[in-house]
Design a protein around this motif. Structure first.
Motif, PDB file in Angstrom:
ATOM      1  N   UNK A  37      18.709  45.090  15.577  1.00  0.00           N
ATOM      2  CA  UNK A  37      19.672  45.837  16.379  1.00  0.00           C
ATOM      3  C   UNK A  37      21.087  45.284  16.309  1.00  0.00           C
ATOM      4  N   UNK A  38      21.261  44.157  15.644  1.00  0.00           N
ATOM      5  CA  UNK A  38      22.572  43.523  15.539  1.00  0.00           C
ATOM      6  C   UNK A  38      22.849  43.145  14.092  1.00  0.00           C
ATOM      7  N   UNK A  39      24.141  43.154  13.745  1.00  0.00           N
ATOM      8  CA  UNK A  39      24.520  42.783  12.383  1.00  0.00           C
ATOM      9  C   UNK A  39      24.222  41.317  12.109  1.00  0.00           C
ATOM     10  N   UNK A  40      24.246  40.497  13.169  1.00  0.00           N
ATOM     11  CA  UNK A  40      23.985  39.068  13.024  1.00  0.00           C
ATOM     12  C   UNK A  40      23.602  38.497  14.373  1.00  0.00           C
ATOM     13  N   UNK A  41      23.016  37.305  14.330  1.00  0.00           N
ATOM     14  CA  UNK A  41      22.721  36.608  15.575  1.00  0.00           C
ATOM     15  C   UNK A  41      24.019  36.312  16.319  1.00  0.00           C
ATOM     16  N   UNK A  42      25.083  36.000  15.585  1.00  0.00           N
ATOM     17  CA  UNK A  42      26.363  35.703  16.211  1.00  0.00           C
ATOM     18  C   UNK A  42      26.877  36.902  17.000  1.00  0.00           C
ATOM     19  N   UNK A  43      26.668  38.109  16.460  1.00  0.00           N
ATOM     20  CA  UNK A  43      27.095  39.309  17.182  1.00  0.00           C
ATOM     21  C   UNK A  43      26.298  39.473  18.471  1.00  0.00           C
ATOM     22  N   UNK A  44      25.000  39.254  18.389  1.00  0.00           N
ATOM     23  CA  UNK A  44      24.157  39.354  19.588  1.00  0.00           C
ATOM     24  C   UNK A  44      24.553  38.302  20.607  1.00  0.00           C
ATOM     25  N   UNK A  45      24.810  37.087  20.140  1.00  0.00           N
ATOM     26  CA  UNK A  45      25.189  36.009  21.046  1.00  0.00           C
ATOM     27  C   UNK A  45      26.535  36.300  21.702  1.00  0.00           C
ATOM     28  N   UNK A  46      27.460  36.864  20.917  1.00  0.00           N
ATOM     29  CA  UNK A  46      28.766  37.208  21.478  1.00  0.00           C
ATOM     30  C   UNK A  46      28.622  38.245  22.591  1.00  0.00           C
ATOM     31  N   UNK A  47      27.739  39.208  22.391  1.00  0.00           N
ATOM     32  CA  UNK A  47      27.506  40.216  23.420  1.00  0.00           C
ATOM     33  C   UNK A  47      26.866  39.589  24.653  1.00  0.00           C
ATOM     34  N   UNK A  48      25.913  38.705  24.450  1.00  0.00           N
ATOM     35  CA  UNK A  48      25.255  38.018  25.558  1.00  0.00           C
ATOM     36  C   UNK A  48      26.261  37.171  26.343  1.00  0.00           C
ATOM     37  N   UNK A  49      27.134  36.460  25.631  1.00  0.00           N
ATOM     38  CA  UNK A  49      28.154  35.641  26.288  1.00  0.00           C
ATOM     39  C   UNK A  49      29.134  36.524  27.069  1.00  0.00           C
ATOM     40  N   UNK A  50      29.512  37.659  26.473  1.00  0.00           N
ATOM     41  CA  UNK A  50      30.424  38.576  27.145  1.00  0.00           C
ATOM     42  C   UNK A  50      29.835  39.059  28.467  1.00  0.00           C
ATOM     43  N   UNK A  51      28.560  39.430  28.430  1.00  0.00           N
ATOM     44  CA  UNK A  51      27.897  39.901  29.646  1.00  0.00           C
ATOM     45  C   UNK A  51      27.711  38.775  30.652  1.00  0.00           C
ATOM     46  N   UNK A  52      27.453  37.565  30.165  1.00  0.00           N
ATOM     47  CA  UNK A  52      27.339  36.406  31.057  1.00  0.00           C
ATOM     48  C   UNK A  52      28.648  36.191  31.798  1.00  0.00           C
ATOM     49  N   UNK A  53      29.767  36.263  31.076  1.00  0.00           N
ATOM     50  CA  UNK A  53      31.080  36.089  31.694  1.00  0.00           C
ATOM     51  C   UNK A  53      31.361  37.196  32.712  1.00  0.00           C
ATOM     52  N   UNK A  54      30.965  38.424  32.366  1.00  0.00           N
ATOM     53  CA  UNK A  54      31.190  39.539  33.283  1.00  0.00           C
ATOM     54  C   UNK A  54      30.410  39.362  34.580  1.00  0.00           C
ATOM     55  N   UNK A  55      29.157  38.965  34.460  1.00  0.00           N
ATOM     56  CA  UNK A  55      28.333  38.801  35.653  1.00  0.00           C
ATOM     57  C   UNK A  55      28.799  37.616  36.489  1.00  0.00           C
ATOM     58  N   UNK A  56      29.256  36.549  35.816  1.00  0.00           N
ATOM     59  CA  UNK A  56      29.790  35.417  36.577  1.00  0.00           C
ATOM     60  C   UNK A  56      31.045  35.838  37.339  1.00  0.00           C
ATOM     61  N   UNK A  57      31.902  36.641  36.688  1.00  0.00           N
ATOM     62  CA  UNK A  57      33.116  37.107  37.354  1.00  0.00           C
ATOM     63  C   UNK A  57      32.774  37.940  38.585  1.00  0.00           C
ATOM     64  N   UNK A  58      31.752  38.769  38.495  1.00  0.00           N
ATOM     65  CA  UNK A  58      31.313  39.563  39.648  1.00  0.00           C
ATOM     66  C   UNK A  58      30.867  38.649  40.785  1.00  0.00           C
TER      67      UNK A  58
END
Length: 256
Positions: A37-58
């Motif tokens: 589902x992802x072009x690379x593990x790095x892309x998946x990790x970047x998405x996971x980190x982005x969502x982690x940051x969003x939830x922490x901000x909330x």
């Protein structure tokens, strides 16, 4: 200057969070059949980190006060699926199994803690929760090295707010100018601690950033040009030489 205590950040300062997170995500996506589902593990990790940051901000803003529900929302967003409470929780715990299998301290951590054990007190201040970081430090075998572990989720205030750093100083019953703070983020940790009056040390493990400090130089145009009042090191081996000038363990950084 007499520094009597060191307050530490955890993730990517003493704990190799980035490596563990990458290894954990790679293993988890493979086990769940999600790598395609992802072009690379790095892309998946970047998405996971982005969502982690969003939830922490909330959580940090008070939009949500339920840490576990924010975590489940992160899973739902990552999978783009309306998972039940139980399904999201189960998915996250399967991920955690892969992530925790890769947990490790940076190799320079124990030698520095040993060197400073007799001369400085130690505590932790993290933008996480005590439940998360207390367990992590225990699994890594260093929880007993720290007098106290303070986290934003319980404090109700997060770095870089001065109140967070001052809470750590209060826990040690020391004024800020007698406390050093060591963290990996130049603004949140480094500048935040400096602005709060602590002796601020930025651990720049990548070694590729520039930082401006009083009397120092920095490459123009870099985001870190605006930082003032902190020391930059590229290895914790430099820390005793900064805190204890008479030590033979390491030397002060040339990037001060």
């Amino acid at each position: 200057m007499t520094i009597k205590a060191v307050v530490w950040d955890v993730d990517d300062t003493i704990f190799d969070y980035t490596t563990a997170d990458r290894a954990g995500m790679r293993g988890h996506l493979a086990a769940e059949g999600l790598l395609d589902g992802y072009a690379s593990v790095e892309q998946a990790l970047a998405r996971w980190r982005e969502l982690t940051d969003q939830q922490w901000a909330r959580f940090a803003s008070g939009e949500t006060t339920d840490w576990e529900e924010a975590r489940r929302d992160r899973v739902r967003a990552f999978l783009d699926a309306p998972l039940t409470h139980e399904e999201a929780e189960a998915w996250f715990h399967r991920y955690m199994g892969h992530y925790e299998a890769a947990w490790a301290l940076f190799p320079d951590v124990l030698p520095v803690l040993d060197t400073l054990a007799g001369s400085h007190r130690h505590a932790v201040l993290s933008n996480s929760s005590i439940r998360v970081q207390d367990r992590k430090l225990s699994v890594l075998g260093v929880r007993d090295r720290f007098e106290s572990v303070l986290c934003a989720a319980e404090l109700g205030v997060s770095k870089p707010a001065a109140e967070a750093f001052h809470a750590a100083c209060d826990a040690l019953a020391l004024p800020p100018h007698e406390v050093a703070y060591v963290g990996d983020h130049p603004e949140i940790d480094g500048q935040g601690a400096a602005d709060a009056g602590l002796f601020s040390v930025w651990i720049d493990r990548a070694g590729g950033s520039a930082v401006a400090v009083p009397g120092g130089d920095a490459a123009p145009g870099r985001p870190t040009d605006r930082l003032v009042g902190l020391r930059r090191i590229v290895s914790l081996g430099e820390l005793p030489g900064i805190l204890r000038p008479d030590t033979r363990f390491g030397a002060p950084s040339t990037f001060r």
